[in-house]
Design a protein around this motif. Structure first.
Motif, PDB file in Angstrom:
ATOM      1  N   ILE A  40       0.878  -1.172   0.000  1.00 39.54           N
ATOM      2  CA  ILE A  40       0.000   0.000   0.000  1.00 39.54           C
ATOM      3  C   ILE A  40       0.913   1.218   0.000  1.00 39.54           C
ATOM      4  O   ILE A  40       1.825   1.328   0.842  1.00 39.54           O
ATOM      5  N   VAL A  41       0.695   2.131  -0.953  1.00 37.61           N
ATOM      6  CA  VAL A  41       1.593   3.280  -1.103  1.00 37.61           C
ATOM      7  C   VAL A  41       0.756   4.528  -1.396  1.00 37.61           C
ATOM      8  O   VAL A  41      -0.355   4.433  -1.929  1.00 37.61           O
ATOM      9  N   THR A  42       1.292   5.667  -1.030  1.00 36.46           N
ATOM     10  CA  THR A  42       0.559   6.909  -1.270  1.00 36.46           C
ATOM     11  C   THR A  42       0.551   7.235  -2.774  1.00 36.46           C
ATOM     12  O   THR A  42       1.524   6.962  -3.477  1.00 36.46           O
ATOM     13  N   PRO A  43      -0.545   7.828  -3.255  1.00 36.82           N
ATOM     14  CA  PRO A  43      -0.678   8.098  -4.695  1.00 36.82           C
ATOM     15  C   PRO A  43       0.195   9.267  -5.162  1.00 36.82           C
ATOM     16  O   PRO A  43       0.637  10.087  -4.360  1.00 36.82           O
ATOM     17  N   THR A  44       0.378   9.339  -6.465  1.00 37.82           N
ATOM     18  CA  THR A  44       1.130  10.444  -7.055  1.00 37.82           C
ATOM     19  C   THR A  44       0.378  11.769  -6.852  1.00 37.82           C
ATOM     20  O   THR A  44      -0.848  11.795  -6.766  1.00 37.82           O
ATOM     21  N   ASP A  45       1.154  12.840  -6.755  1.00 36.13           N
ATOM     22  CA  ASP A  45       0.584  14.193  -6.634  1.00 36.13           C
ATOM     23  C   ASP A  45      -0.437  14.314  -5.505  1.00 36.13           C
ATOM     24  O   ASP A  45      -1.514  14.885  -5.673  1.00 36.13           O
ATOM     25  N   LEU A  51      -4.431  12.807   2.794  1.00 35.60           N
ATOM     26  CA  LEU A  51      -4.582  11.465   2.211  1.00 35.60           C
ATOM     27  C   LEU A  51      -5.967  10.910   2.535  1.00 35.60           C
ATOM     28  O   LEU A  51      -6.521  11.169   3.606  1.00 35.60           O
ATOM     29  N   ASP A  52      -6.481  10.109   1.602  1.00 37.34           N
ATOM     30  CA  ASP A  52      -7.785   9.468   1.778  1.00 37.34           C
ATOM     31  C   ASP A  52      -7.542   7.956   1.817  1.00 37.34           C
ATOM     32  O   ASP A  52      -6.997   7.402   0.854  1.00 37.34           O
ATOM     33  N   PRO A  53      -7.946   7.281   2.912  1.00 36.62           N
ATOM     34  CA  PRO A  53      -7.701   5.837   2.990  1.00 36.62           C
ATOM     35  C   PRO A  53      -8.226   5.080   1.772  1.00 36.62           C
ATOM     36  O   PRO A  53      -7.629   4.081   1.340  1.00 36.62           O
ATOM     37  N   ALA A  54      -9.325   5.568   1.179  1.00 38.56           N
ATOM     38  CA  ALA A  54      -9.970   4.853   0.077  1.00 38.56           C
ATOM     39  C   ALA A  54      -9.212   4.972  -1.243  1.00 38.56           C
ATOM     40  O   ALA A  54      -9.422   4.159  -2.150  1.00 38.56           O
ATOM     41  N   THR A  55      -8.345   5.978  -1.384  1.00 38.68           N
ATOM     42  CA  THR A  55      -7.670   6.172  -2.674  1.00 38.68           C
ATOM     43  C   THR A  55      -6.178   5.869  -2.629  1.00 38.68           C
ATOM     44  O   THR A  55      -5.465   6.095  -3.607  1.00 38.68           O
ATOM     45  N   LEU A  56      -5.683   5.368  -1.474  1.00 37.02           N
ATOM     46  CA  LEU A  56      -4.291   4.915  -1.447  1.00 37.02           C
ATOM     47  C   LEU A  56      -4.137   3.802  -2.483  1.00 37.02           C
ATOM     48  O   LEU A  56      -5.077   3.083  -2.798  1.00 37.02           O
ATOM     49  N   THR A  57      -2.929   3.667  -3.015  1.00 37.60           N
ATOM     50  CA  THR A  57      -2.687   2.692  -4.073  1.00 37.60           C
ATOM     51  C   THR A  57      -2.384   1.324  -3.471  1.00 37.60           C
ATOM     52  O   THR A  57      -1.516   1.207  -2.586  1.00 37.60           O
ATOM     53  N   LEU A  58      -3.071   0.306  -3.964  1.00 42.10           N
ATOM     54  CA  LEU A  58      -2.738  -1.067  -3.581  1.00 42.10           C
ATOM     55  C   LEU A  58      -2.057  -1.730  -4.768  1.00 42.10           C
ATOM     56  O   LEU A  58      -2.628  -1.797  -5.864  1.00 42.10           O
ATOM     57  N   LEU A  59      -0.824  -2.177  -4.547  1.00 41.68           N
ATOM     58  CA  LEU A  59      -0.057  -2.840  -5.612  1.00 41.68           C
ATOM     59  C   LEU A  59       0.007  -4.333  -5.341  1.00 41.68           C
ATOM     60  O   LEU A  59       0.186  -4.761  -4.184  1.00 41.68           O
ATOM     61  N   GLY A  60      -0.107  -5.128  -6.393  1.00 40.57           N
ATOM     62  CA  GLY A  60       0.072  -6.567  -6.258  1.00 40.57           C
ATOM     63  C   GLY A  60       1.537  -6.903  -6.056  1.00 40.57           C
ATOM     64  O   GLY A  60       2.417  -6.045  -6.213  1.00 40.57           O
ATOM     65  N   SER A  61       1.822  -8.154  -5.724  1.00 33.88           N
ATOM     66  CA  SER A  61       3.217  -8.545  -5.487  1.00 33.88           C
ATOM     67  C   SER A  61       4.047  -8.431  -6.765  1.00 33.88           C
ATOM     68  O   SER A  61       5.270  -8.392  -6.711  1.00 33.88           O
ATOM     69  N   GLY A  68      -7.158   1.800  -6.246  1.00 31.86           N
ATOM     70  CA  GLY A  68      -6.762   3.155  -5.890  1.00 31.86           C
ATOM     71  C   GLY A  68      -6.168   3.922  -7.051  1.00 31.86           C
ATOM     72  O   GLY A  68      -6.210   3.489  -8.203  1.00 31.86           O
ATOM     73  N   ARG A  69      -5.603   5.079  -6.744  1.00 29.07           N
ATOM     74  CA  ARG A  69      -5.025   5.941  -7.777  1.00 29.07           C
ATOM     75  C   ARG A  69      -3.645   5.433  -8.202  1.00 29.07           C
ATOM     76  O   ARG A  69      -3.094   4.506  -7.594  1.00 29.07           O
ATOM     77  N   ALA A  70      -3.056   6.073  -9.215  1.00 28.84           N
ATOM     78  CA  ALA A  70      -1.704   5.717  -9.662  1.00 28.84           C
ATOM     79  C   ALA A  70      -0.716   5.970  -8.519  1.00 28.84           C
ATOM     80  O   ALA A  70      -0.872   6.934  -7.760  1.00 28.84           O
ATOM     81  N   PRO A  71       0.284   5.104  -8.363  1.00 28.94           N
ATOM     82  CA  PRO A  71       1.216   5.255  -7.234  1.00 28.94           C
ATOM     83  C   PRO A  71       2.166   6.433  -7.412  1.00 28.94           C
ATOM     84  O   PRO A  71       2.334   6.961  -8.508  1.00 28.94           O
ATOM     85  N   THR A  72       2.806   6.825  -6.310  1.00 31.30           N
ATOM     86  CA  THR A  72       3.835   7.855  -6.354  1.00 31.30           C
ATOM     87  C   THR A  72       4.857   7.552  -7.444  1.00 31.30           C
ATOM     88  O   THR A  72       5.230   6.396  -7.659  1.00 31.30           O
ATOM     89  N   PRO A  76      10.110   3.549  -7.292  1.00 28.26           N
ATOM     90  CA  PRO A  76      11.373   2.790  -7.360  1.00 28.26           C
ATOM     91  C   PRO A  76      12.196   2.852  -6.072  1.00 28.26           C
ATOM     92  O   PRO A  76      12.885   1.891  -5.720  1.00 28.26           O
ATOM     93  N   LEU A  77      12.109   3.986  -5.356  1.00 28.84           N
ATOM     94  CA  LEU A  77      12.801   4.103  -4.057  1.00 28.84           C
ATOM     95  C   LEU A  77      12.319   3.023  -3.101  1.00 28.84           C
ATOM     96  O   LEU A  77      13.106   2.362  -2.418  1.00 28.84           O
ATOM     97  N   HIS A  78      10.992   2.896  -3.029  1.00 30.25           N
ATOM     98  CA  HIS A  78      10.380   1.963  -2.084  1.00 30.25           C
ATOM     99  C   HIS A  78      10.685   0.512  -2.488  1.00 30.25           C
ATOM    100  O   HIS A  78      11.090  -0.298  -1.653  1.00 30.25           O
ATOM    101  N   SER A  79      10.481   0.216  -3.769  1.00 26.40           N
ATOM    102  CA  SER A  79      10.677  -1.160  -4.232  1.00 26.40           C
ATOM    103  C   SER A  79      12.110  -1.617  -3.994  1.00 26.40           C
ATOM    104  O   SER A  79      12.349  -2.743  -3.536  1.00 26.40           O
TER     105      SER A  79
END
Ligand SMILES: [Zn+2]
Length: 208
Positions: A40-45, A51-61, A68-72, A76-79
């Motif tokens: 789970i990562v915060t969205p871009t822009d 932040l809205d809990p409902a629009t945070l980005t959920l990424l698969g493995s 959710g929205r497009a990720p930050t 690449p920093l996080h990954s």
């Protein structure tokens, strides 16, 4: 497993950091890695203060967006940090003023940016690596983090800001606050000859 508490924790930390001036505008991003490899990562822009809990980005493995929205753009920093710090479960990245200012100074030791000023820096952060400047979102920052081989939970990106991983969101948040306060102390001390913790005490306290 409900992801709602994690989503709410991310938003609460973001607002707390924003309200206390640790980040500004739409800078900074936060992620949590789930045990099944999803993230789970915060969205871009987005402002960390709104932040809205409902629009945070959920990424698969596999890194694909599941919800959710497009990720930050700084994903690449996080990954890269999760890839090299196996036990890490949360990452916070800020453009916090004192850390950015410190990252611009000449003659920093890229293997250990800050001297042993206080016990809490050593206990919560340990040691901080300095990486050279990369344009935000440049995937080459991932190669630079890979080259650190997981030795650092705390990394300072030159002319950009700090990125810190932790075993939990609470730990990562506490560590990046400690790092920012350490950078502030470092700037306040300047080039005066500060009394530092001695090597034996510093080695005993370092968390890394
Ligand atoms: Zn950034």
């Amino acid at each position: 497993m409900s992801l709602s508490p994690i989503r709410e924790d991310i938003c609460r930390l973001g607002r707390s950091l924003f309200d206390r001036g640790y980040t500004h505008g739409t800078s900074g991003n936060i992620s949590v890695l789930l045990d099944d490899g999803r993230m789970i990562v915060t969205p871009t822009d987005s402002s960390l203060g709104e932040l809205d809990p409902a629009t945070l980005t959920l990424l698969g493995s596999d890194g694909s967006t599941m919800d959710g929205r497009a990720p930050t753009k700084e994903l690449p920093l996080h990954s890269a940090l999760y890839r090299t710090r196996g036990a890490a479960r949360a990452i916070v990245h800020l453009h916090s003023t004192h850390s950015v200012a410190a990252s611009m100074l000449p003659d920093l030791d890229p293997a250990d940016v800050f001297p042993p000023l206080t016990a809490y820096y050593l206990m919560k952060v340990g040691r901080t690596a300095l990486l050279p400047y990369f344009r935000p979102g440049d995937p080459r920052v991932a190669d630079a983090i890979d080259a650190l081989a997981g030795r650092y939970s705390s990394i300072l990106l030159a002319n950009h800001g700090p990125v810190v991983s932790g075993l939990s969101l609470t730990a990562a948040g506490a560590a990046i606050e400690e790092l920012e306060q350490t950078a502030k102390l470092y700037l306040l001390v300047g080039h005066r000859q500060a009394n530092l913790l001695d090597i034996t005490e510093a080695s005993a306290l370092r968390c890394d």
